[in-house]
Design an enzyme around this catalytic site. Structure first.
Site, PDB file in Angstrom:
ATOM      1  N   GLY A 160     -21.685  20.091  78.117  1.00  0.00           N
ATOM      2  CA  GLY A 160     -22.552  21.012  77.393  1.00  0.00           C
ATOM      3  C   GLY A 160     -23.324  20.254  76.329  1.00  0.00           C
ATOM      4  O   GLY A 160     -23.569  19.047  76.452  1.00  0.00           O
ATOM      5  N   ASP A 181     -18.193  18.389  85.458  1.00  0.00           N
ATOM      6  CA  ASP A 181     -18.502  19.738  84.990  1.00  0.00           C
ATOM      7  C   ASP A 181     -18.977  20.551  86.189  1.00  0.00           C
ATOM      8  O   ASP A 181     -20.142  20.472  86.583  1.00  0.00           O
ATOM      9  CB  ASP A 181     -19.579  19.711  83.904  1.00  0.00           C
ATOM     10  CG  ASP A 181     -19.715  21.061  83.186  1.00  0.00           C
ATOM     11  OD1 ASP A 181     -19.494  22.107  83.829  1.00  0.00           O
ATOM     12  OD2 ASP A 181     -20.026  21.070  81.978  1.00  0.00           O
ATOM     13  N   GLY A 215     -14.658  24.335  77.182  1.00  0.00           N
ATOM     14  CA  GLY A 215     -14.011  25.457  76.524  1.00  0.00           C
ATOM     15  C   GLY A 215     -12.606  25.683  77.056  1.00  0.00           C
ATOM     16  O   GLY A 215     -12.221  25.162  78.108  1.00  0.00           O
ATOM     17  N   LEU A 216     -11.838  26.483  76.315  1.00  0.00           N
ATOM     18  CA  LEU A 216     -10.484  26.836  76.739  1.00  0.00           C
ATOM     19  C   LEU A 216     -10.508  28.188  77.434  1.00  0.00           C
ATOM     20  O   LEU A 216     -11.016  29.170  76.887  1.00  0.00           O
ATOM     21  CB  LEU A 216      -9.551  26.882  75.524  1.00  0.00           C
ATOM     22  CG  LEU A 216      -8.092  27.258  75.812  1.00  0.00           C
ATOM     23  CD1 LEU A 216      -7.429  26.220  76.704  1.00  0.00           C
ATOM     24  CD2 LEU A 216      -7.317  27.422  74.506  1.00  0.00           C
ATOM     25  N   THR A 241     -11.739  16.663  71.074  1.00  0.00           N
ATOM     26  CA  THR A 241     -12.327  17.352  69.928  1.00  0.00           C
ATOM     27  C   THR A 241     -12.711  18.785  70.305  1.00  0.00           C
ATOM     28  O   THR A 241     -13.491  19.420  69.599  1.00  0.00           O
ATOM     29  CB  THR A 241     -13.579  16.612  69.418  1.00  0.00           C
ATOM     30  OG1 THR A 241     -14.486  16.409  70.511  1.00  0.00           O
ATOM     31  CG2 THR A 241     -13.220  15.265  68.806  1.00  0.00           C
ATOM     32  N   ALA A 242     -12.161  19.279  71.415  1.00  0.00           N
ATOM     33  CA  ALA A 242     -12.541  20.598  71.928  1.00  0.00           C
ATOM     34  C   ALA A 242     -11.510  21.659  71.549  1.00  0.00           C
ATOM     35  O   ALA A 242     -11.640  22.331  70.525  1.00  0.00           O
ATOM     36  CB  ALA A 242     -12.752  20.525  73.433  1.00  0.00           C
ATOM     37  N   ARG A 243     -10.461  21.798  72.358  1.00  0.00           N
ATOM     38  CA  ARG A 243      -9.397  22.772  72.104  1.00  0.00           C
ATOM     39  C   ARG A 243      -8.054  22.141  72.471  1.00  0.00           C
ATOM     40  O   ARG A 243      -7.916  21.509  73.525  1.00  0.00           O
ATOM     41  CB  ARG A 243      -9.610  24.061  72.917  1.00  0.00           C
ATOM     42  CG  ARG A 243     -10.737  24.951  72.412  1.00  0.00           C
ATOM     43  CD  ARG A 243     -10.374  25.572  71.076  1.00  0.00           C
ATOM     44  NE  ARG A 243     -11.398  26.484  70.574  1.00  0.00           N
ATOM     45  CZ  ARG A 243     -12.387  26.142  69.742  1.00  0.00           C
ATOM     46  NH1 ARG A 243     -12.484  24.879  69.336  1.00  0.00           N
ATOM     47  NH2 ARG A 243     -13.251  27.029  69.321  1.00  0.00           N
ATOM     48  N   ASP A 267      -8.428  15.767  67.547  1.00  0.00           N
ATOM     49  CA  ASP A 267      -8.787  16.572  66.378  1.00  0.00           C
ATOM     50  C   ASP A 267      -8.218  17.979  66.491  1.00  0.00           C
ATOM     51  O   ASP A 267      -8.312  18.759  65.545  1.00  0.00           O
ATOM     52  CB  ASP A 267     -10.316  16.644  66.239  1.00  0.00           C
ATOM     53  CG  ASP A 267     -10.755  17.339  64.960  1.00  0.00           C
ATOM     54  OD1 ASP A 267     -10.262  16.948  63.881  1.00  0.00           O
ATOM     55  OD2 ASP A 267     -11.581  18.269  65.036  1.00  0.00           O
ATOM     56  N   GLU A 272      -2.154  25.397  65.628  1.00  0.00           N
ATOM     57  CA  GLU A 272      -2.908  25.045  64.429  1.00  0.00           C
ATOM     58  C   GLU A 272      -2.693  26.102  63.351  1.00  0.00           C
ATOM     59  O   GLU A 272      -2.468  27.263  63.662  1.00  0.00           O
ATOM     60  CB  GLU A 272      -4.393  24.898  64.762  1.00  0.00           C
ATOM     61  CG  GLU A 272      -4.661  23.721  65.705  1.00  0.00           C
ATOM     62  CD  GLU A 272      -6.146  23.473  65.949  1.00  0.00           C
ATOM     63  OE1 GLU A 272      -6.982  24.314  65.527  1.00  0.00           O
ATOM     64  OE2 GLU A 272      -6.466  22.444  66.556  1.00  0.00           O
ATOM     65  N   HIS A 294      -8.660  19.298  62.913  1.00  0.00           N
ATOM     66  CA  HIS A 294      -9.696  20.203  63.421  1.00  0.00           C
ATOM     67  C   HIS A 294     -10.892  20.213  62.470  1.00  0.00           C
ATOM     68  O   HIS A 294     -11.364  21.266  62.038  1.00  0.00           O
ATOM     69  CB  HIS A 294      -9.148  21.616  63.617  1.00  0.00           C
ATOM     70  CG  HIS A 294      -9.974  22.445  64.560  1.00  0.00           C
ATOM     71  ND1 HIS A 294      -9.455  23.471  65.312  1.00  0.00           N
ATOM     72  CD2 HIS A 294     -11.297  22.412  64.883  1.00  0.00           C
ATOM     73  CE1 HIS A 294     -10.409  24.042  66.039  1.00  0.00           C
ATOM     74  NE2 HIS A 294     -11.542  23.406  65.800  1.00  0.00           N
TER      75      HIS A 294
END
Length: 346
Positions: A160, A181, A215-216, A241-243, A267, A272, A294
């Protein structure tokens, strides 16, 4: 007539939103960090709700938003919102898809550079006195595992806005960039000068470092697990660095301990906010891990941009008569049921 009310569920700082919505709505900063802390009166008062990622906008909470017409998510990801139930209730959901693209891409690349050059570990050992660097052999010992980046293959899971930005940043460092993707049409690889992989297995098998930018969802939860980790080249690096939910943390910790994965820089974790202890995540006790809180999205500029963008979307929702006519980032269009009690002529 009383002004509409915009409630920011998990923040008390309303300065940016109040300036954008001045004359249009009253802005309330609820500053809550769990669903149980949100009162029925507060939720029932909201014509529009704005939310970060700490509140879970589930079916129960949505039904308490009795007159809310729109929810705006501060950020690109919206996996903390039950978008299908919101659509069935006539509540639109919007996000901020463009904000933070540069920040997260820069952060992801900085983590990749840290893994390759071992910067974080060397700096920490020098600062704490945990190692001596007086001799060449000392540096060789402590920097062992540092690698040259040119000619290495960077695999991107998700292409993305952020994944694309990472690809463009990585190429000048000499990385060969590949991506997986399945939702993108053909041709993007030619436009960017990178290579497309048609299966996750192929991407994992060809990459020296893998960075996650998807995405998750139910389809991507634990997309990196014990089975898929087996496809990795031995000694690969992992960056996320996503989820946090994209990775099975027990499986990754085991791969780090065995040496099948040489290092990971993350991250995000599943639970969390992350507290650096084994009870928070098994990755906290695994070797060769960099964990950050995060924070990839943040810069002094991005936080203002994000809040202003979302406040403007909230204002459009208040002034419009249908989501189609006013919203710029409406993400739950599918299954949306118009509700005259929420979206109506003024």
């Amino acid at each position: 007539m009383a002004k509409p009310i915009v409630v920011i569920l998990d923040s008390s700082d309303v300065a940016v939103e109040a300036s954008v919505l001045d004359g249009t709505a009253t802005v309330i900063g609820a500053d809550k960090h769990s669903n149980e802390d949100l009162s029925d009166d507060l939720l029932a008062s909201a014509d529009v709700a704005l939310v970060f990622h700490t509140i879970q906008v589930n079916e129960t909470l949505l039904k308490r938003l009795t007159k809310c017409r729109a929810i705006v998510r501060f950020g690109a990801g919206y996996d903390n919102i039950d978008t299908k139930t919101a659509a069935s209730l006539g509540i639109s959901v919007s996000n901020s898809p463009a904000y933070g693209t540069e920040e997260v891409a820069d952060f992801a690349l900085s983590l990749i550079l840290n893994l390759y050059r071992r910067t974080t570990w060397l700096a920490e050992k020098l600062k704490t006195g945990a190692a001596s660097f007086a001799r060449v052999v000392d540096i060789e010992r402590e920097a062992k595992g540092a690698r040259r980046m040119r000619g290495q293959t960077l695999g991107l899971v998700g292409l993305g806005n952020i994944g694309t930005a990472v690809a463009l940043r990585a190429k000048p460092f000499g990385f060969n960039v590949v991506f997986y993707d399945p939702f993108l049409s053909e041709g993007i690889s030619k436009a960017l000068g990178i290579s497309r992989m048609y299966s996750l297995k192929d991407l994992l098998g060809q990459s020296d470092v893998i960075s996650f930018h998807c995405g998750l969802s139910s389809q991507t939860k634990h997309i990196l697990n014990a089975d898929t980790l087996a496809f990795l080249k031995k000694g690969s690096f992992i960056v996320n660095t996503a989820r946090g939910g994209l990775i099975d943390e027990e499986a990754l910790a085991a791969a780090l301990r065995s040496g099948h994965v040489s290092g990971a820089a993350l991250d995000v974790v599943e639970a969390e906010p992350c507290v650096f202890s084994p009870s928070s995540s098994p990755l906290c006790s695994a070797p060769n891990v960099i964990l950050t809180p995060h924070a990839a999205w943040y810069s002094d500029q991005s936080i203002i941009e994000n809040r202003r963008t979302c406040a403007e979307e909230a204002k459009r929702a208040l002034l419009g008569t249908t989501p189609e006519s006013c919203l710029r980032s409406w993400v739950n269009r599918s299954g949306f049921v118009a509700n005259s009690d929420r979206w109506s002529q003024k």
